[in-house]
Design a protein around this motif. Sequence first.
Motif, mmCIF file in Angstrom:
data_model
loop_
_atom_site.group_PDB
_atom_site.id
_atom_site.type_symbol
_atom_site.label_atom_id
_atom_site.label_comp_id
_atom_site.label_asym_id
_atom_site.label_seq_id
_atom_site.Cartn_x
_atom_site.Cartn_y
_atom_site.Cartn_z
ATOM 1 N N ILE A 181 0.809 -1.232 0.000
ATOM 2 C CA ILE A 181 0.000 0.000 0.000
ATOM 3 C C ILE A 181 0.837 1.274 0.000
ATOM 4 N N GLY A 182 2.146 1.143 -0.124
ATOM 5 C CA GLY A 182 2.966 2.340 -0.245
ATOM 6 C C GLY A 182 4.220 2.306 0.598
ATOM 7 N N ALA A 183 5.189 3.131 0.180
ATOM 8 C CA ALA A 183 6.439 3.292 0.921
ATOM 9 C C ALA A 183 6.348 4.549 1.780
ATOM 10 N N ALA A 195 14.879 16.930 -1.714
ATOM 11 C CA ALA A 195 15.263 15.517 -1.598
ATOM 12 C C ALA A 195 14.032 14.628 -1.463
ATOM 13 N N ILE A 196 13.041 15.106 -0.728
ATOM 14 C CA ILE A 196 11.808 14.335 -0.549
ATOM 15 C C ILE A 196 11.109 14.148 -1.892
ATOM 16 N N GLU A 197 11.012 15.205 -2.665
ATOM 17 C CA GLU A 197 10.354 15.110 -3.968
ATOM 18 C C GLU A 197 11.134 14.196 -4.911
ATOM 19 N N MET A 198 12.457 14.254 -4.854
ATOM 20 C CA MET A 198 13.284 13.396 -5.701
ATOM 21 C C MET A 198 13.057 11.929 -5.351
ATOM 22 N N TYR A 199 12.973 11.624 -4.067
ATOM 23 C CA TYR A 199 12.754 10.236 -3.664
ATOM 24 C C TYR A 199 11.341 9.773 -3.989
ATOM 25 N N ARG A 200 10.380 10.659 -3.967
ATOM 26 C CA ARG A 200 9.021 10.279 -4.399
ATOM 27 C C ARG A 200 9.050 9.819 -5.857
ATOM 28 N N ARG A 201 9.762 10.568 -6.690
ATOM 29 C CA ARG A 201 9.847 10.199 -8.115
ATOM 30 C C ARG A 201 10.583 8.875 -8.292
ATOM 31 N N ARG A 202 11.666 8.705 -7.531
ATOM 32 C CA ARG A 202 12.432 7.463 -7.636
ATOM 33 C C ARG A 202 11.607 6.259 -7.190
ATOM 34 N N ILE A 203 10.875 6.416 -6.105
ATOM 35 C CA ILE A 203 10.055 5.306 -5.609
ATOM 36 C C ILE A 203 8.969 4.959 -6.613
ATOM 37 N N LYS A 204 8.361 5.961 -7.215
ATOM 38 C CA LYS A 204 7.339 5.707 -8.236
ATOM 39 C C LYS A 204 7.927 4.877 -9.371
ATOM 40 N N ARG A 205 9.122 5.244 -9.807
ATOM 41 C CA ARG A 205 9.763 4.506 -10.897
ATOM 42 C C ARG A 205 10.120 3.080 -10.466
ATOM 43 N N LYS A 217 0.591 -4.724 -12.805
ATOM 44 C CA LYS A 217 0.431 -3.297 -12.539
ATOM 45 C C LYS A 217 0.062 -3.138 -11.080
ATOM 46 N N TRP A 218 0.646 -2.117 -10.448
ATOM 47 C CA TRP A 218 0.309 -1.880 -9.044
ATOM 48 C C TRP A 218 -1.181 -1.630 -8.912
ATOM 49 N N GLU A 219 -1.833 -2.410 -8.049
ATOM 50 C CA GLU A 219 -3.290 -2.431 -8.018
ATOM 51 C C GLU A 219 -3.946 -1.167 -7.496
ATOM 52 N N PHE A 220 -3.165 -0.256 -6.889
ATOM 53 C CA PHE A 220 -3.756 0.961 -6.337
ATOM 54 C C PHE A 220 -3.317 2.214 -7.090
ATOM 55 N N SER A 221 -2.760 2.029 -8.287
ATOM 56 C CA SER A 221 -2.224 3.166 -9.035
ATOM 57 C C SER A 221 -3.298 4.169 -9.443
ATOM 58 N N ASP A 222 -4.561 3.720 -9.447
ATOM 59 C CA ASP A 222 -5.642 4.626 -9.844
ATOM 60 C C ASP A 222 -6.108 5.528 -8.713
ATOM 61 N N ILE A 223 -5.662 5.263 -7.484
ATOM 62 C CA ILE A 223 -6.188 6.015 -6.352
ATOM 63 C C ILE A 223 -5.130 6.461 -5.352
ATOM 64 N N LEU A 224 -3.976 5.788 -5.318
ATOM 65 C CA LEU A 224 -2.943 6.119 -4.343
ATOM 66 C C LEU A 224 -1.609 6.403 -5.039
ATOM 67 N N THR A 225 -0.777 7.183 -4.375
ATOM 68 C CA THR A 225 0.597 7.373 -4.833
ATOM 69 C C THR A 225 1.464 6.277 -4.203
ATOM 70 N N ARG A 282 -5.209 4.209 3.891
ATOM 71 C CA ARG A 282 -4.729 3.297 2.861
ATOM 72 C C ARG A 282 -5.105 1.846 3.174
ATOM 73 N N ILE A 283 -5.046 1.481 4.435
ATOM 74 C CA ILE A 283 -5.448 0.133 4.830
ATOM 75 C C ILE A 283 -6.909 -0.115 4.471
ATOM 76 N N ASN A 284 -7.766 0.847 4.772
ATOM 77 C CA ASN A 284 -9.200 0.688 4.491
ATOM 78 C C ASN A 284 -9.460 0.554 2.984
ATOM 79 N N ILE A 285 -8.716 1.310 2.170
ATOM 80 C CA ILE A 285 -8.857 1.177 0.722
ATOM 81 C C ILE A 285 -8.463 -0.231 0.270
ATOM 82 N N ALA A 286 -7.329 -0.715 0.780
ATOM 83 C CA ALA A 286 -6.866 -2.051 0.375
ATOM 84 C C ALA A 286 -7.842 -3.127 0.778
#
Length: 290
Positions: A181-183, A195-205, A217-225, A282-286
């Motif tokens: 459900i996310g990092a 640095a935080i924004e850079m790591y967000r982009r790296r984690i997404k990739r 495909k990550w199952e929550f890509s339509d609703i969560l980062t 995020r837990i409730n969504i999952a």
Amino acid sequence: MAIASYKGGVGKTTLASVIASIFSERFNRKVLIIDVDPQSNITEVFIPPREFEKLINISKSHGKVFSLEWIAGAGEPLIYSVTNNLSILPSKPEYIGLAKFLMVPLERIQGLRKDLENKMNMYDYIIFDLPPQMYGLIGPLIKVVDILVTPVTKTSFALSALYYLIRDIRGSPPHENPPFIGAILTRFRKNEAMAIEMYRRRIKRIVEEAYQSLAMKWEFSDILTPTFNSVFYAHPKLADIRALPMDKNDNVRMIRLVRGLLKYSPQILSFVEPLAKELEYRINIALSRK
């Protein structure tokens, strides 16, 4: 829920400690921590040394077992009540010497799921504090839980650990469990916005590449980062959580004894509460998508 990473030193135990504390103290949830780490760090956070010695004696006299023995199917679990809402199934340091021999038989995984459903159904949340990958316990035990969360620090190795964790978990059956459900970014400072924004982009990739390598495909890509919006920022008081057991004369630690009762540090709980709220969201969504 499992808070896991293949890399050590990323804040798994500290994160599990404060999340369990906020859920139980602020959100009025019934929480059980299962300490699966032979190093027993989270056990030391919540159980004073004298109480731990009592638990050793209770274990011997009542035939109850600590965490890894229970996981192996060797007996009934010894559960210590920290507060009305928070309990822990402790680990013990002697597991360190046995760690390289510890294995979870595949047939025991189903038994663990049944134990969690039948014997521990009074809890709203069960949080597994897992060891680093060196102990070889992560893979089998993650398959027992419903939710996977992983902390990531400012190191390239933490990103590699995220990639291989997702690959291993999604690549072995049952492939749908547990949902990632996310990092959570940990140990960043509030003035490190770039640095935080850079790591967000790296984690997404990294997350996209890990799932694509498995033709998924990550199952929550339509609703969560892929990265939590809330950051587990560095905080001077958090450094004491793992290093020091609670003490009735100390006002710094997250949890301490006051007139014989355990009290949480309101500063630390308020500091991390936004993260805990997002985690529950995020837990409730999952769970709603199961």
